[in-house]
Design a protein around this motif. Structure first.
Motif, PDB file in Angstrom:
ATOM      1  N   UNK A  92       0.712  -1.287  -0.024  1.00  0.00           N
ATOM      2  CA  UNK A  92       0.224  -0.166  -0.021  1.00  0.00           C
ATOM      3  C   UNK A  92       0.990   1.405   0.370  1.00  0.00           C
ATOM      4  N   UNK A  93       1.695   1.339   0.846  1.00  0.00           N
ATOM      5  CA  UNK A  93       3.006   2.829   1.147  1.00  0.00           C
ATOM      6  C   UNK A  93       3.752   2.089  -0.314  1.00  0.00           C
ATOM      7  N   UNK A  94       4.948   1.698  -0.520  1.00  0.00           N
ATOM      8  CA  UNK A  94       5.733   1.715  -1.105  1.00  0.00           C
ATOM      9  C   UNK A  94       5.260   1.416  -2.735  1.00  0.00           C
ATOM     10  N   UNK A  95       4.671   0.988  -3.257  1.00  0.00           N
ATOM     11  CA  UNK A  95       4.085   0.287  -4.295  1.00  0.00           C
ATOM     12  C   UNK A  95       2.617   1.047  -4.433  1.00  0.00           C
ATOM     13  N   UNK A  96       1.376   1.516  -3.343  1.00  0.00           N
ATOM     14  CA  UNK A  96       0.339   2.709  -3.688  1.00  0.00           C
ATOM     15  C   UNK A  96       0.201   3.668  -4.122  1.00  0.00           C
ATOM     16  N   UNK A  97       0.747   3.853  -2.983  1.00  0.00           N
ATOM     17  CA  UNK A  97       0.261   5.595  -2.472  1.00  0.00           C
ATOM     18  C   UNK A  97       2.119   6.626  -2.906  1.00  0.00           C
ATOM     19  N   UNK A  98       2.559   5.805  -2.063  1.00  0.00           N
ATOM     20  CA  UNK A  98       4.518   6.575  -2.493  1.00  0.00           C
ATOM     21  C   UNK A  98       4.317   7.252  -4.083  1.00  0.00           C
ATOM     22  N   UNK A  99       3.907   6.610  -4.943  1.00  0.00           N
ATOM     23  CA  UNK A  99       4.488   7.050  -6.324  1.00  0.00           C
ATOM     24  C   UNK A  99       3.186   8.305  -6.931  1.00  0.00           C
ATOM     25  N   UNK A 100       2.083   8.168  -5.869  1.00  0.00           N
ATOM     26  CA  UNK A 100       1.075   9.313  -6.039  1.00  0.00           C
ATOM     27  C   UNK A 100       1.244  10.574  -5.389  1.00  0.00           C
ATOM     28  N   UNK A 101       2.691  10.438  -4.395  1.00  0.00           N
ATOM     29  CA  UNK A 101       2.664  11.531  -3.519  1.00  0.00           C
ATOM     30  C   UNK A 101       3.890  12.873  -4.706  1.00  0.00           C
ATOM     31  N   UNK A 102       3.445  13.866  -4.188  1.00  0.00           N
ATOM     32  CA  UNK A 102       4.633  15.278  -4.614  1.00  0.00           C
ATOM     33  C   UNK A 102       5.653  15.623  -3.443  1.00  0.00           C
ATOM     34  N   UNK A 103       5.258  15.190  -2.515  1.00  0.00           N
ATOM     35  CA  UNK A 103       5.915  15.351  -0.822  1.00  0.00           C
ATOM     36  C   UNK A 103       6.093  14.172  -0.281  1.00  0.00           C
ATOM     37  N   UNK A 104       6.095  13.696   0.419  1.00  0.00           N
ATOM     38  CA  UNK A 104       6.508  13.208   1.491  1.00  0.00           C
ATOM     39  C   UNK A 104       7.577  12.818   2.519  1.00  0.00           C
ATOM     40  N   UNK A 105       6.988  12.986   3.868  1.00  0.00           N
ATOM     41  CA  UNK A 105       7.916  13.548   5.268  1.00  0.00           C
ATOM     42  C   UNK A 105       7.110  12.977   5.946  1.00  0.00           C
ATOM     43  N   UNK A 106       8.655  11.948   6.640  1.00  0.00           N
ATOM     44  CA  UNK A 106       8.011  10.877   7.432  1.00  0.00           C
ATOM     45  C   UNK A 106       9.499  11.632   8.632  1.00  0.00           C
ATOM     46  N   UNK A 107       8.678  11.621   9.825  1.00  0.00           N
ATOM     47  CA  UNK A 107       9.863  11.782  10.812  1.00  0.00           C
ATOM     48  C   UNK A 107       9.360  10.525  12.339  1.00  0.00           C
ATOM     49  N   UNK A 108      10.804   9.843  12.460  1.00  0.00           N
ATOM     50  CA  UNK A 108      10.347   8.914  13.558  1.00  0.00           C
ATOM     51  C   UNK A 108      11.623   9.402  14.856  1.00  0.00           C
ATOM     52  N   UNK A 109      10.376   9.098  15.800  1.00  0.00           N
ATOM     53  CA  UNK A 109      11.479   9.835  17.370  1.00  0.00           C
ATOM     54  C   UNK A 109      10.470   8.682  18.106  1.00  0.00           C
ATOM     55  N   UNK A 110      11.470   8.839  18.669  1.00  0.00           N
ATOM     56  CA  UNK A 110      11.531   7.548  20.303  1.00  0.00           C
ATOM     57  C   UNK A 110      11.000   8.799  21.254  1.00  0.00           C
ATOM     58  N   UNK A 111       9.502   8.283  21.923  1.00  0.00           N
ATOM     59  CA  UNK A 111       8.971   8.663  23.419  1.00  0.00           C
ATOM     60  C   UNK A 111      10.475   8.141  24.746  1.00  0.00           C
ATOM     61  N   UNK A 112      10.635   9.898  25.209  1.00  0.00           N
ATOM     62  CA  UNK A 112      11.209   9.785  25.843  1.00  0.00           C
ATOM     63  C   UNK A 112      10.827   9.639  27.682  1.00  0.00           C
TER      64      UNK A 112
END
Length: 112
Positions: A92-112
């Protein structure tokens, strides 16, 4: 005076060690409905993962290029990595959604 209802921030009870992901997507022109359809399936599948503590997609209907924000919580790094390796994420994300996005920003954090 009208009473204002305040909804708690989805991360207000995050615990140390949890993984918090904030993804910001902007669909390419004409792709919004296809992205939202795939996102609906992604939300359902991701929410059923054993290590997923929350998966919320925020978006509005207008204007058609409105940003989509995903807020995700996972019990730990292993649960997040399982999510990334899952067949539904890959399809869903890599094959279907990502190619249809003009901007994709992802922030991954560890809660402290």
């Amino acid at each position: 005076m009208e009473e204002r209802v305040i909804t708690p921030w989805p991360l207000h009870d995050a615990r140390p060690g949890e993984i918090v992901v904030v993804a910001r997507w902007k669909p390419s022109p004409g792709e919004r409905e296809r992205v939202l359809t795939a996102l609906s399936a992604l939300t359902r599948a991701s929410s059923k993962e054993p290590g997923c503590l929350g998966y919320e997609a925020l978006h509005r209907g207008d204007p058609p290029d409105q940003e989509i924000v995903l807020i995700e919580r996972y019990a730990d790094r292993a649960a997040f990595e399982e999510h990334l390796a899952s067949p539904h994420f890959q399809r869903l994300v890599l094959e279907e959604i990502a190619p249809k996005l003009r901007i994709r920003q992802v922030s991954v954090c560890t809660s402290t």
